[in-house]
Design a protein around this motif. Structure first.
Motif, PDB file in Angstrom:
ATOM      1  N   ALA A  74      12.938 -32.489 -16.908  1.00  0.00           N
ATOM      2  CA  ALA A  74      11.567 -32.104 -17.266  1.00  0.00           C
ATOM      3  C   ALA A  74      10.884 -31.588 -16.008  1.00  0.00           C
ATOM      4  CB  ALA A  74      10.789 -33.285 -17.834  1.00  0.00           C
ATOM      5  N   PRO A  75      10.297 -30.393 -16.035  1.00  0.00           N
ATOM      6  CA  PRO A  75       9.556 -29.894 -14.868  1.00  0.00           C
ATOM      7  C   PRO A  75       8.329 -30.763 -14.639  1.00  0.00           C
ATOM      8  CG  PRO A  75       9.220 -28.460 -16.768  1.00  0.00           C
ATOM      9  CD  PRO A  75      10.278 -29.442 -17.161  1.00  0.00           C
ATOM     10  N   PRO A  76       7.736 -30.677 -13.439  1.00  0.00           N
ATOM     11  CA  PRO A  76       6.619 -31.578 -13.097  1.00  0.00           C
ATOM     12  C   PRO A  76       5.488 -31.589 -14.118  1.00  0.00           C
ATOM     13  CG  PRO A  76       7.378 -30.421 -11.142  1.00  0.00           C
ATOM     14  CD  PRO A  76       8.136 -29.832 -12.301  1.00  0.00           C
ATOM     15  N   GLY A  77       5.071 -30.437 -14.595  1.00  0.00           N
ATOM     16  CA  GLY A  77       3.974 -30.390 -15.562  1.00  0.00           C
ATOM     17  C   GLY A  77       4.313 -31.108 -16.853  1.00  0.00           C
ATOM     18  N   MET A  78       5.528 -30.921 -17.325  1.00  0.00           N
ATOM     19  CA  MET A  78       5.939 -31.588 -18.552  1.00  0.00           C
ATOM     20  C   MET A  78       6.071 -33.088 -18.330  1.00  0.00           C
ATOM     21  SD  MET A  78       9.326 -30.949 -20.889  1.00  0.00           S
ATOM     22  CE  MET A  78       9.623 -31.928 -22.364  1.00  0.00           C
ATOM     23  N   HIS A  79       6.559 -33.475 -17.163  1.00  0.00           N
ATOM     24  CA  HIS A  79       6.713 -34.899 -16.881  1.00  0.00           C
ATOM     25  C   HIS A  79       5.362 -35.601 -16.924  1.00  0.00           C
ATOM     26  CE1 HIS A  79       7.225 -38.519 -14.344  1.00  0.00           C
ATOM     27  NE2 HIS A  79       8.375 -38.594 -14.990  1.00  0.00           N
ATOM     28  N   ASP A  80       4.351 -34.968 -16.363  1.00  0.00           N
ATOM     29  CA  ASP A  80       3.007 -35.560 -16.400  1.00  0.00           C
ATOM     30  C   ASP A  80       2.529 -35.720 -17.844  1.00  0.00           C
ATOM     31  OD1 ASP A  80       3.083 -35.555 -13.666  1.00  0.00           O
ATOM     32  OD2 ASP A  80       1.827 -33.772 -13.427  1.00  0.00           O
ATOM     33  N   PHE A  81       2.807 -34.720 -18.670  1.00  0.00           N
ATOM     34  CA  PHE A  81       2.436 -34.789 -20.086  1.00  0.00           C
ATOM     35  C   PHE A  81       3.147 -35.944 -20.774  1.00  0.00           C
ATOM     36  CE2 PHE A  81       3.879 -33.457 -24.378  1.00  0.00           C
ATOM     37  CZ  PHE A  81       2.661 -33.486 -25.045  1.00  0.00           C
ATOM     38  N   LEU A  82       4.440 -36.106 -20.501  1.00  0.00           N
ATOM     39  CA  LEU A  82       5.217 -37.155 -21.144  1.00  0.00           C
ATOM     40  C   LEU A  82       4.762 -38.547 -20.715  1.00  0.00           C
ATOM     41  CD1 LEU A  82       8.805 -35.603 -20.934  1.00  0.00           C
ATOM     42  CD2 LEU A  82       7.258 -35.654 -22.903  1.00  0.00           C
ATOM     43  N   CYS A  83       4.319 -38.661 -19.477  1.00  0.00           N
ATOM     44  CA  CYS A  83       3.831 -39.966 -19.003  1.00  0.00           C
ATOM     45  C   CYS A  83       2.639 -40.442 -19.836  1.00  0.00           C
ATOM     46  CB  CYS A  83       3.443 -39.883 -17.529  1.00  0.00           C
ATOM     47  SG  CYS A  83       4.862 -39.833 -16.413  1.00  0.00           S
ATOM     48  N   GLY A  84       1.891 -39.507 -20.379  1.00  0.00           N
ATOM     49  CA  GLY A  84       0.754 -39.868 -21.219  1.00  0.00           C
ATOM     50  C   GLY A  84       1.141 -40.238 -22.636  1.00  0.00           C
ATOM     51  N   LEU A  85       2.401 -40.027 -23.002  1.00  0.00           N
ATOM     52  CA  LEU A  85       2.870 -40.327 -24.354  1.00  0.00           C
ATOM     53  C   LEU A  85       3.702 -41.598 -24.442  1.00  0.00           C
ATOM     54  CD1 LEU A  85       4.111 -36.785 -25.533  1.00  0.00           C
ATOM     55  CD2 LEU A  85       1.941 -37.883 -26.092  1.00  0.00           C
ATOM     56  N   VAL A  86       4.296 -42.012 -23.325  1.00  0.00           N
ATOM     57  CA  VAL A  86       5.274 -43.092 -23.365  1.00  0.00           C
ATOM     58  C   VAL A  86       4.645 -44.415 -23.787  1.00  0.00           C
ATOM     59  CG1 VAL A  86       5.007 -43.694 -20.918  1.00  0.00           C
ATOM     60  CG2 VAL A  86       7.199 -44.121 -22.085  1.00  0.00           C
ATOM     61  N   GLY A  87       5.394 -45.183 -24.580  1.00  0.00           N
ATOM     62  CA  GLY A  87       4.915 -46.478 -25.038  1.00  0.00           C
ATOM     63  C   GLY A  87       5.254 -47.585 -24.057  1.00  0.00           C
ATOM     64  N   ALA A  88       4.807 -48.775 -24.387  1.00  0.00           N
ATOM     65  CA  ALA A  88       5.034 -49.928 -23.509  1.00  0.00           C
ATOM     66  C   ALA A  88       6.520 -50.250 -23.380  1.00  0.00           C
ATOM     67  CB  ALA A  88       4.281 -51.137 -24.058  1.00  0.00           C
ATOM     68  N   ASN A  89       7.310 -49.848 -24.375  1.00  0.00           N
ATOM     69  CA  ASN A  89       8.752 -50.095 -24.329  1.00  0.00           C
ATOM     70  C   ASN A  89       9.514 -49.042 -23.534  1.00  0.00           C
ATOM     71  OD1 ASN A  89       8.449 -47.950 -26.058  1.00  0.00           O
ATOM     72  ND2 ASN A  89       9.467 -48.908 -27.819  1.00  0.00           N
ATOM     73  N   GLY A  90       8.799 -48.083 -22.955  1.00  0.00           N
ATOM     74  CA  GLY A  90       9.442 -47.028 -22.169  1.00  0.00           C
ATOM     75  C   GLY A  90       9.960 -45.869 -22.986  1.00  0.00           C
ATOM     76  N   LEU A  91       9.764 -45.918 -24.306  1.00  0.00           N
ATOM     77  CA  LEU A  91      10.252 -44.861 -25.178  1.00  0.00           C
ATOM     78  C   LEU A  91       9.142 -43.870 -25.497  1.00  0.00           C
ATOM     79  CD1 LEU A  91      12.379 -46.870 -27.774  1.00  0.00           C
ATOM     80  CD2 LEU A  91      13.188 -45.649 -25.739  1.00  0.00           C
ATOM     81  N   LEU A  92       9.536 -42.623 -25.639  1.00  0.00           N
ATOM     82  CA  LEU A  92       8.611 -41.589 -26.090  1.00  0.00           C
ATOM     83  C   LEU A  92       8.559 -41.579 -27.613  1.00  0.00           C
ATOM     84  CD1 LEU A  92       9.872 -38.861 -23.652  1.00  0.00           C
ATOM     85  CD2 LEU A  92       7.565 -39.820 -23.639  1.00  0.00           C
ATOM     86  N   PRO A  93       7.458 -41.140 -28.188  1.00  0.00           N
ATOM     87  CA  PRO A  93       7.434 -40.974 -29.648  1.00  0.00           C
ATOM     88  C   PRO A  93       8.373 -39.845 -30.061  1.00  0.00           C
ATOM     89  CG  PRO A  93       5.454 -40.062 -28.655  1.00  0.00           C
ATOM     90  CD  PRO A  93       6.192 -40.763 -27.555  1.00  0.00           C
ATOM     91  N   PRO A  94       8.712 -39.751 -31.342  1.00  0.00           N
ATOM     92  CA  PRO A  94       9.520 -38.621 -31.799  1.00  0.00           C
ATOM     93  C   PRO A  94       8.851 -37.292 -31.429  1.00  0.00           C
ATOM     94  CG  PRO A  94       9.304 -40.259 -33.532  1.00  0.00           C
ATOM     95  CD  PRO A  94       8.367 -40.665 -32.448  1.00  0.00           C
ATOM     96  N   TRP A  95       9.679 -36.280 -31.223  1.00  0.00           N
ATOM     97  CA  TRP A  95       9.184 -34.988 -30.740  1.00  0.00           C
ATOM     98  C   TRP A  95       8.096 -34.413 -31.633  1.00  0.00           C
ATOM     99  CZ3 TRP A  95       9.477 -29.886 -32.596  1.00  0.00           C
ATOM    100  CH2 TRP A  95       9.179 -28.889 -31.658  1.00  0.00           C
ATOM    101  N   THR A  96       8.206 -34.624 -32.940  1.00  0.00           N
ATOM    102  CA  THR A  96       7.209 -34.071 -33.850  1.00  0.00           C
ATOM    103  C   THR A  96       5.855 -34.761 -33.721  1.00  0.00           C
ATOM    104  OG1 THR A  96       8.078 -35.486 -35.618  1.00  0.00           O
ATOM    105  CG2 THR A  96       8.836 -33.196 -35.560  1.00  0.00           C
TER     106      THR A  96
END
Length: 233
Positions: A106-128
């Motif tokens: 993940a490029p830096p900009g996308m990584h920052d976006f994903l950090c705002g989505l991650v749950g307490a379990n370390g998992l991201l929500p489904p892509w949709t």
């Protein structure tokens, strides 16, 4: 004399499943190609090694292939090509590795976006669930296709996107083409042009192969035949 074409293998993002390619696969078969849709992973990958192992297990050894990768799968295409007999490659609205060295998943900009989505379990929500409902609705031609894609999703850990992937030296010199749908991958499209690849753009959203499988199949067919130097049917 009939021309022996390579088998076309359609690779999807580890975030999604083969449903994104099925309609387009049928359209490519109608154009005379033998098509293999790489199946989805059995479970969410923890890192790139699991994805590479799955891709290599899914592709035949010894048979000539043409690889077509969508989205995040583009990062794996050079490494997979080094392990198989690949005669042509098409990156479809896809991420590209760096010309040399390691590339983050993940490029830096996308990584920052994903950090705002991650749950307490370390998992991201489904892509949709990464987009607004309005943005998401524009990606699909109908509720059935949306349901099919949603059913095959994996919830990846954020740690997956902090990993890096190495591409073989000189990978940009081999036969390749880039098919873009919009400006999301403008940097990648510009890189492809700089490397001397043939580049084609179809106006559409990121899952345009679901919306217009015939048009995407026609574009992929043309880009493959140009690399293989075989006439259109």
């Amino acid at each position: 004399m009939a021309i022996d074409l390579p088998q076309v293998a359609l690779l999807g993002s580890p975030l999604l499943g083969p449903a994104v390619w099925r309609s387009c696969a049928h359209a490519l078969i109608d154009r005379g190609w033998d098509v293999r849709v790489v199946p989805g992973l059995g479970r969410a990958p923890r890192g790139p090694d699991a994805v590479m192992e799955h891709l290599l297990d899914s592709l035949p050894v010894g048979r000539p292939l043409a690889l077509v990768a969508h989205s995040n799968a583009g990062l794996y295409l050079p490494a997979v090509s080094a392990e198989r007999r690949v005669l042509a490659r098409v990156f479809v609205d896809a991420a590209l590795p760096a010309a040399s060295g390691a590339t983050p998943l993940a490029p830096p900009g996308m990584h920052d976006f994903l950090c705002g989505l991650v749950g307490a379990n370390g998992l991201l929500p489904p892509w949709t669930e990464w987009r607004s409902e309005e943005e998401l609705a524009a990606l699909f031609p109908d509720p059935a296709s949306r349901s099919a894609v949603a059913a095959e999703q994996h919830r990846l850990p954020l740690s997956y996107f902090t990993a890096t992937l190495d591409a073989p030296a000189g990978w940009t010199d081999g036969p390749a083409a880039y098919l873009a749908f919009d400006d999301t991958y403008q940097v990648e499209r510009e890189s492809a042009e700089r490397w001397g690849w043939r580049v084609h753009t179809l106006p559409g959203e990121h899952l345009h192969q679901l919306v217009d499988p015939e048009g995407v199949a026609a574009a992929v067919d043309g880009l493959l035949r140009q690399q293989l130097d075989v006439p259109c049917t």
